[in-house]
Design a protein around this motif. Structure first.
Motif, short mmCIF file in Angstrom:
data_model
loop_
_atom_site.label_atom_id
_atom_site.label_comp_id
_atom_site.label_asym_id
_atom_site.label_seq_id
_atom_site.Cartn_x
_atom_site.Cartn_y
_atom_site.Cartn_z
N ASN A 2 -42.43 7.36 -13.24
CA ASN A 2 -42.26 6.85 -14.59
C ASN A 2 -41.12 5.85 -14.64
O ASN A 2 -40.26 5.80 -13.76
CB ASN A 2 -42.01 7.98 -15.59
N PHE A 3 -41.15 5.03 -15.67
CA PHE A 3 -40.07 4.07 -15.94
C PHE A 3 -39.91 3.97 -17.44
O PHE A 3 -40.91 3.95 -18.19
CB PHE A 3 -40.38 2.69 -15.36
N THR A 4 -38.67 3.89 -17.91
CA THR A 4 -38.40 3.81 -19.34
C THR A 4 -37.97 2.39 -19.70
O THR A 4 -36.92 1.93 -19.26
CB THR A 4 -37.32 4.81 -19.76
N TYR A 5 -38.80 1.72 -20.46
CA TYR A 5 -38.45 0.41 -21.02
C TYR A 5 -37.57 0.62 -22.25
O TYR A 5 -37.81 1.53 -23.05
CB TYR A 5 -39.70 -0.35 -21.46
N LYS A 6 -36.59 -0.23 -22.42
CA LYS A 6 -35.78 -0.18 -23.64
C LYS A 6 -35.37 -1.61 -24.01
O LYS A 6 -34.81 -2.34 -23.22
CB LYS A 6 -34.57 0.72 -23.47
N PHE A 7 -35.69 -1.98 -25.23
CA PHE A 7 -35.39 -3.33 -25.70
C PHE A 7 -35.25 -3.30 -27.21
O PHE A 7 -35.58 -2.31 -27.87
CB PHE A 7 -36.48 -4.32 -25.28
N GLN A 8 -34.77 -4.39 -27.76
CA GLN A 8 -34.60 -4.50 -29.20
C GLN A 8 -35.39 -5.69 -29.71
O GLN A 8 -35.38 -6.77 -29.11
CB GLN A 8 -33.12 -4.69 -29.57
N VAL A 9 -36.11 -5.49 -30.82
CA VAL A 9 -36.81 -6.60 -31.46
C VAL A 9 -35.81 -7.30 -32.37
O VAL A 9 -35.90 -7.26 -33.59
CB VAL A 9 -38.07 -6.12 -32.21
N LYS A 10 -34.86 -7.94 -31.74
CA LYS A 10 -33.72 -8.53 -32.43
C LYS A 10 -34.12 -9.74 -33.26
O LYS A 10 -34.63 -10.73 -32.73
CB LYS A 10 -32.65 -8.92 -31.40
N ASP A 11 -33.88 -9.66 -34.57
CA ASP A 11 -34.13 -10.79 -35.47
C ASP A 11 -35.55 -11.33 -35.33
O ASP A 11 -35.77 -12.54 -35.35
CB ASP A 11 -33.12 -11.91 -35.22
N GLN A 12 -36.52 -10.45 -35.14
CA GLN A 12 -37.92 -10.86 -35.05
C GLN A 12 -38.75 -10.19 -36.13
O GLN A 12 -38.44 -9.10 -36.60
CB GLN A 12 -38.49 -10.50 -33.68
N ILE A 13 -39.79 -10.89 -36.51
CA ILE A 13 -40.86 -10.32 -37.33
C ILE A 13 -42.18 -10.78 -36.72
O ILE A 13 -42.20 -11.66 -35.85
CB ILE A 13 -40.79 -10.80 -38.79
N GLY A 14 -43.29 -10.20 -37.11
CA GLY A 14 -44.56 -10.78 -36.74
C GLY A 14 -45.50 -9.87 -35.98
O GLY A 14 -45.33 -8.65 -35.92
N SER A 15 -46.52 -10.51 -35.38
CA SER A 15 -47.62 -9.83 -34.70
C SER A 15 -47.59 -10.17 -33.22
O SER A 15 -47.65 -11.35 -32.85
CB SER A 15 -48.96 -10.26 -35.31
N PHE A 16 -47.54 -9.16 -32.38
CA PHE A 16 -47.46 -9.33 -30.93
C PHE A 16 -48.31 -8.25 -30.27
O PHE A 16 -48.93 -7.43 -30.94
CB PHE A 16 -46.00 -9.24 -30.45
N TYR A 17 -48.33 -8.23 -28.94
CA TYR A 17 -49.06 -7.16 -28.25
C TYR A 17 -48.49 -6.97 -26.85
O TYR A 17 -47.73 -7.79 -26.35
CB TYR A 17 -50.56 -7.44 -28.20
N TYR A 18 -48.84 -5.85 -26.23
CA TYR A 18 -48.43 -5.56 -24.87
C TYR A 18 -49.67 -5.45 -23.99
O TYR A 18 -50.78 -5.19 -24.47
CB TYR A 18 -47.61 -4.27 -24.80
#
Length: 556
Positions: free
Chosen positions: A109-125
């Motif tokens: 396993n691996f743990t991703y960690k990030f911040q959606v800093k000052d973002q809005i909108g529609s995205f995908y992974y």
């Protein structure tokens, strides 16, 4: 045992100094990546599930949220996910490509960690390893405005629906990968799916979405396919465009929308028609034999099936190009911060570097390859990001194998292609102009990770400096993907203000896998934590750095 391990991971993350600070809420997810057998096009086949779902779970967050995703790889091969359109400020360690990360081994396993800093909108992974994207493993990401930030809608939607559309192959991802590895193309897709399904359009499908008469809904569309542009439309209804990949737009009304590979848009739809069923229709564009899928939209308490007569898709390239030109940034709307998003006057900034990228195709040792400026990217066994961090980049790759100004030789049917890691050495905080020039007969689509850019022009022919007079330097939409029509060019402007190693890639799965991508190395001269985070403590190590001592971390 796995639950205990997950609790321990969360505890470690909460205590980790590298987790984004500031008291912003954190969203925790635990995902199990497995194979499963379903029939997206009526043919049983192996797909990639996340927590037994296809598509995977939606990450539903708010601007500035921290996101922690613990990914357990239960496949029989290495696996990675990327967060398409999420900028991950100062944190390309979470980019999830083979140039930045070692893949998660099977059973690990691996743990991703990030911040959606000052973002809005529609995205995908989606997955970036092998040809996993052709088997699923993708899902939506929504980032809402914070409660105090006004949303520029005259009518607030009562609900929203995420619609992941794309072409689909009935062959397995393993078969498709074997085709490419042997030098063959993967050919045309077999159909189109909407949220993992392809309706028959015969009135017998269960409704995918339900609307209450008189209410307004937000539909978020992303083209998650492998090869084709997709046109979407809703029978009997118009769509009010409100957002493209993190930017509020001028709210024009459309009967249908072309969504090219990798692109996301959101629209408002009002249930103001007769209360019955209607079809949401998605079909491939610019193909000789278009594929079409439907999803049923049902009015609550409505009576009557949807009409079997489906709305037709538009015809021709010119229509699509004119639609692009109609997209405009909403200069009066607030974004993730309280100031208007259009207060950034990008048209008044001097360009410090122009990079022209030409997509080419050819044969190397009898096998099909795709390239940018004559270089077809290959991933070294040691990710370039790790090689830079450990100070051994010269042992893994060479910078600047491509030229900024590249021209196809006149009359030459096929360009010479070099296989190598393709890394461009960029200057931190420079304002750059990137030109995509497409001499082929098919539409291309490109994504730039780590940044948003201003899509200032798409025009027929070849680019020259004189073409800048046609740029939209006032209200071009700030986004992260751009299409390039056949025998045309596209221009984007961006500030390289996000330190790290960031991927620019073709959104075509075949082209991306066979080398049509590169990386921008944007290192901060200071090398401190104000500009870029240190390598995470939990990062997976591989290649020649696996047993090397850790470098001295950056400090503030």
């Amino acid at each position: 045992m796995e639950k205990l391990r997950f609790v321990l991971v969360l505890l470690a993350l909460c205590l980790s100094p590298s987790l984004v600070k500031g008291g912003d809420p954190t969203l925790f997810f635990e995902w199990k990546i497995t194979y499963g057998t379903i029939s997206p096009l009526g043919v049983p086949q192996q797909v990639i599930l996340i927590n037994d779902k296809f598509p995977g779970p939606i990450i539903n967050g708010t601007s500035n949220n921290n996101v922690v995703v613990n990914v357990f790889n239960q496949l029989d091969e290495p696996f990675l996910l990327t967060w398409n359109g999420v900028q991950q400020r100062k944190n390309s360690w979470q980019e999830g490509t083979l140039g930045t990360n070692c893949p998660i081994p099977p059973g690990s396993n691996f743990t991703y960690k990030f911040q959606v800093k000052d973002q809005i909108g529609s995205f995908y992974y989606y997955p970036t390893t092998a040809l996993h994207r052709a088997a699923g493993g993708y899902g939506g990401i929504t980032v809402h405005s914070r409660p105090l930030i006004p949303i520029p809608f005259t009518v607030d939607p009562v609900d929203e629906f995420f619609v992941l559309v794309g072409d689909w192959y009935t062959k397995s991802h393993i078969q498709l990968k074997n085709f490419l590895d042997s030098g063959r193309s993967i050919g045309r897709p077999n159909g189109v799916i909407i949220n993992g399904k392809s309706g028959k359009g015969d009135g017998k499908d269960e409704p995918m979405f339900t609307m209450t008469p008189g209410k307004t809904y937000r539909y978020r569309f992303c083209n998650v396919g492998s090869k084709d542009s997709i046109n979407v439309r809703i029978q009997g209804h118009t769509m009010k465009l409100v957002e493209i990949e993190g930017s509020h737009t001028v709210q024009n009304i459309y009967d249908s929308l072309d969504i090219h590979l990798g692109q996301c848009v959101s629209v408002l739809v009002t249930a103001d028609k007769d209360p019955k069923d209607y079809f949401l229709v998605a079909s491939t564009r610019f193909t000789k034999e278009p594929h079409t899928a439907t999803a049923t939209i049902r009015y609550a308490n409505g009576k009557g099936p949807a009409s079997p007569e489906l709305p037709k898709a538009p015809v021709g390239w010119a229509w699509s190009l004119n639609q692009f030109r109609s997209f405009r940034w909403n200069l009066t709307a607030s974004a993730a911060r309280p100031n208007p998003q259009g207060s950034y006057h990008y048209g008044q900034i001097n360009i410090t570097r122009t990079i022209k990228l030409v997509n080419t195709a050819g044969q190397v040792d009898g096998k099909l390859r795709y390239a940018l400026n004559g270089v077809s990217h290959v991933n070294p066994t040691t990710p370039m990001k790790l090689a830079e961090y450990y100070g051994i980049a010269d042992k893994v790759f060479k910078y600047d194998l491509i030229k900024d100004d590249y021209d196809l030789l006149a009359g030459k049917a096929e360009e010479k292609i070099t296989l190598a890691p393709n890394v461009v050495n960029a200057t931190y905080r420079n304002f750059v102009e990137i030109i995509f020039e497409n001499h082929e007969k098919s539409v291309q689509s490109f994504h730039l990770a780590g940044y948003s850019f201003f899509a200032v022009a798409i025009e027929p022919g070849k680019w020259t400096p004189e073409k800048r007079k046609n740029y939209n330097l006032l209200d071009a939409v700030s986004r992260n993907t751009i299409q390039v029509h056949p025998n045309s060019w596209a221009a984007i402007l961006t500030t390289l203000d996000n330190a790290g190693l960031w991927n620019l890639r073709s959104n075509s799965l075949e082209r991306q896998y066979l080398g049509q991508q590169l990386y921008f190395s944007t290192l901060s001269p200071k090398r401190d934590l104000k500009d870029e985070y240190n390598m995470p403590d939990n990062d997976i190590l591989c290649g020649i750095i696996k047993d090397m001592p850790l470098p001295k971390p950056h400090s503030i």
